[in-house]
Write a protein that holds these residues in place. Structure first.
Motif, short mmCIF file in Angstrom:
data_model
loop_
_atom_site.label_atom_id
_atom_site.label_comp_id
_atom_site.label_asym_id
_atom_site.label_seq_id
_atom_site.Cartn_x
_atom_site.Cartn_y
_atom_site.Cartn_z
N ILE A 19 0.85 -1.20 0.00
CA ILE A 19 0.00 0.00 0.00
C ILE A 19 0.88 1.25 0.00
O ILE A 19 0.58 2.24 -0.68
CB ILE A 19 -0.95 -0.01 1.22
N THR A 20 1.99 1.21 0.74
CA THR A 20 2.93 2.33 0.72
C THR A 20 3.44 2.57 -0.70
O THR A 20 3.49 3.71 -1.18
CB THR A 20 4.13 2.05 1.65
N THR A 21 3.80 1.49 -1.39
CA THR A 21 4.24 1.59 -2.78
C THR A 21 3.16 2.22 -3.64
O THR A 21 3.42 3.12 -4.45
CB THR A 21 4.60 0.20 -3.33
N ALA A 22 1.93 1.75 -3.48
CA ALA A 22 0.82 2.27 -4.28
C ALA A 22 0.55 3.75 -3.97
O ALA A 22 0.28 4.54 -4.88
CB ALA A 22 -0.44 1.44 -4.01
N PHE A 23 0.63 4.12 -2.70
CA PHE A 23 0.43 5.53 -2.32
C PHE A 23 1.49 6.42 -2.94
O PHE A 23 1.20 7.55 -3.36
CB PHE A 23 0.46 5.67 -0.79
N THR A 24 2.75 5.95 -2.96
CA THR A 24 3.80 6.77 -3.56
C THR A 24 3.53 6.99 -5.03
O THR A 24 3.89 8.04 -5.59
CB THR A 24 5.19 6.12 -3.40
N PHE A 25 2.89 6.04 -5.69
CA PHE A 25 2.54 6.18 -7.11
C PHE A 25 1.37 7.15 -7.28
O PHE A 25 1.43 8.09 -8.06
CB PHE A 25 2.17 4.81 -7.69
N ALA A 26 0.28 6.92 -6.52
CA ALA A 26 -0.96 7.69 -6.72
C ALA A 26 -0.84 9.12 -6.24
O ALA A 26 -1.21 10.07 -6.94
CB ALA A 26 -2.11 6.99 -6.01
N ILE A 27 -0.33 9.30 -5.01
CA ILE A 27 -0.27 10.65 -4.45
C ILE A 27 0.75 11.50 -5.21
O ILE A 27 0.53 12.69 -5.46
CB ILE A 27 0.04 10.59 -2.95
N ARG A 28 1.85 10.90 -5.62
CA ARG A 28 2.81 11.66 -6.42
C ARG A 28 2.21 12.06 -7.75
O ARG A 28 2.49 13.16 -8.26
CB ARG A 28 4.09 10.85 -6.63
N ALA A 29 1.40 11.21 -8.35
CA ALA A 29 0.72 11.59 -9.59
C ALA A 29 -0.23 12.76 -9.34
O ALA A 29 -0.36 13.66 -10.17
CB ALA A 29 -0.06 10.39 -10.15
N GLY A 30 -0.87 12.76 -8.16
CA GLY A 30 -1.81 13.81 -7.84
C GLY A 30 -1.15 15.16 -7.59
O GLY A 30 -1.72 16.21 -7.92
N ILE A 31 0.05 15.15 -7.00
CA ILE A 31 0.71 16.42 -6.66
C ILE A 31 1.66 16.90 -7.76
O ILE A 31 2.26 17.97 -7.63
CB ILE A 31 1.50 16.29 -5.33
N LEU A 32 1.80 16.14 -8.84
CA LEU A 32 2.74 16.48 -9.90
C LEU A 32 2.51 17.90 -10.45
O LEU A 32 3.47 18.67 -10.58
CB LEU A 32 2.67 15.44 -11.01
N PRO A 33 1.26 18.27 -10.79
CA PRO A 33 1.05 19.64 -11.30
C PRO A 33 1.47 20.71 -10.29
O PRO A 33 2.04 21.73 -10.67
CB PRO A 33 -0.46 19.69 -11.58
N GLU A 34 1.19 20.48 -9.00
CA GLU A 34 1.54 21.46 -7.97
C GLU A 34 3.05 21.58 -7.81
O GLU A 34 3.59 22.69 -7.62
CB GLU A 34 0.89 21.08 -6.64
N LEU A 35 3.77 20.46 -7.91
CA LEU A 35 5.23 20.51 -7.85
C LEU A 35 5.78 21.32 -9.01
O LEU A 35 6.72 22.11 -8.84
CB LEU A 35 5.81 19.09 -7.88
#
Length: 411
Positions: A19-35
């Motif tokens: 789940i940690t692995t999956a969160f790093t994938f999903a949440i990073r995809a979500g914050i990509l525009p903000e970064l």
């Protein structure tokens, strides 16, 4: 030998690690525009940051596969915890492009350690049909975790909660798996059932393994290349990017739960060919539709990529069995490595399309939409090539004895 283990704690710890692995994938995809906005990064630079996730994964996964029997799963998971924690904290306090690259590499390395340790650990903990059942349940949590992570990221973004707070969320499953693993005895490796490295390498030099190796580079970038960029590419399509990601991965989780009966009915080669066709159609639809139809495209795409990863690794296990655990680790590693290579290239496609469409007079959301769709049109090439390759594979391997029932146990 493994009767006195706390099997429940070990299995639940493995699930939270995935789940940690999956969160790093999903949440990073979500914050990509903000970064991109906060650090004034181009899409190509964001692509290089993405590539670090996919680069760290295969490095640690392959190393872990080589040293699993000597270093042990407990120590590998200790490395995973340290890597995840460093990666999350360094990302939050990065302050710029270079540290974002380094921190994402740490996160990817931790993810690969999770795969390298937990797959064989679960296989060593259980046996027979119980082992297959638990491996399938374990691997459901990658798409399942992406669904949860996508919804969490969308909820936090909609309420104006910044990317730093979203990154802190990653520490929750990280701490949980560390607590579940702490002080537990791990199963002893089944050394007597593993083949030698010499046999592994010999099997990996056969034409069939090399063919699957090449196909994996395309199946992985078809799946992860599209999903990782969904937030940026589809942000102006009239549909919610994170809902698209949640829909795709939710369908994948359900589909993988029923992977055994599907492969039994259609065979590995039939499933792979059908998947390539659906993936091609799905990405093509992404490149031309807007509004509610984007969700239809997401369903088609999900059907296409759902079985790619598990069936590819399953094909290695069934058709090149002497490659052993190392062969499966390498096939997974090359999938992530190829995705790493393509991330900045995809980002460059977006940047180039933006420049061309800006020159043509497009601005604002229309510019972002057309640039994203132009990029998706290029990405259709990946699954289109796979259609040809899997037609060859279908006739090459069309032997009744090789189309036996397979239980897919990969990511």
């Amino acid at each position: 030998m493994n009767e006195n283990l706390n099997k429940s704690a070990l299995f639940n710890g493995s699930c939270f690690a995935l789940i940690t692995t999956a969160f790093t994938f999903a949440i990073r995809a979500g914050i990509l525009p903000e970064l991109g906005r906060e650090f004034n990064l181009t899409a190509e630079q964001l692509g290089f940051i993405n590539s670090m996730w996919f680069l760290g994964f295969p490095i640690s996964m392959i190393i872990g596969g080589l040293i699993y029997h000597t270093f042990g799963p407990k120590n590998i998971m200790r490395v995973a915890f340290v890597s995840h924690t460093l990666g999350i904290i360094l990302t939050i306090y990065s302050g710029g492009y270079v540290l974002l690259l380094i921190s994402t590499l740490f996160i990817g390395f931790g993810n690969g350690c999770t795969e390298a340790a937990c797959n064989p650990m679960i296989a060593d903990t259980y046996s027979g049909s119980k082992m297959n059942k638990m491996l399938n349940r374990f691997h459901m949590w990658f798409p399942g975790g992406i669904v949860l992570g996508s919804l969490i990221s969308k909820f936090m973004t909609d309420f104006g909660i910044g990317w730093e707070s979203q990154m802190w969320v990653l520490m929750v499953p990280t701490i949980i798996y560390a607590v579940l693993f702490y002080g537990k005895a791990f199963p002893k490796p089944k050394m007597e059932e593993s083949t030698s490295l010499a046999q592994n390498f010999k099997a990996m030099l056969t034409p069939l393994y090399i063919f699957l190796f090449c196909c994996m580079t395309l199946t992985a970038v078809t799946e992860f290349g599209t999903q990782q960029w969904v937030g940026l590419i589809m942000s102006s399509s009239g549909a919610s990017p994170m809902l698209i990601l949640a829909l795709v991965t939710g369908l994948m989780a359900v589909g993988r739960f029923f992977a055994g009966p599907v492969v039994h009915k259609f065979g590995q080669t039939g499933v792979l060919l059908t998947s390539a066709i659906f993936a091609t159609l799905g990405i093509f639809l992404f490149s031309v539709v807007t509004g509610p139809m984007v969700y239809v495209a997401a369903v088609v795409f999900a059907i296409g990529v759902c079985y790619f990863w598990p069936i590819m690794v399953g094909a290695v296990a069934q058709r090149v069995p002497l490659s052993g655990a190392l062969g499966m680790s390498v096939i997974g590693g090359v999938g992530m490595f190829s995705t790493s290579i393509w991330q900045p290239i995809i980002g460059r496609w977006i940047d180039t399309s933006r420049l061309e469409n800006t020159a043509a007079g497009l601005t604002g959301s229309q510019l972002e939409l057309v640039s994203g769709q132009d990029t998706l049109a290029k990405m259709v090439t990946f699954p289109a090539i796979l259609i040809v390759l899997f037609i060859i594979f279908f006739f090459w391997q069309r032997k009744p004895k090789e189309e036996t029932k397979t239980i897919a146990v990969a990511q």
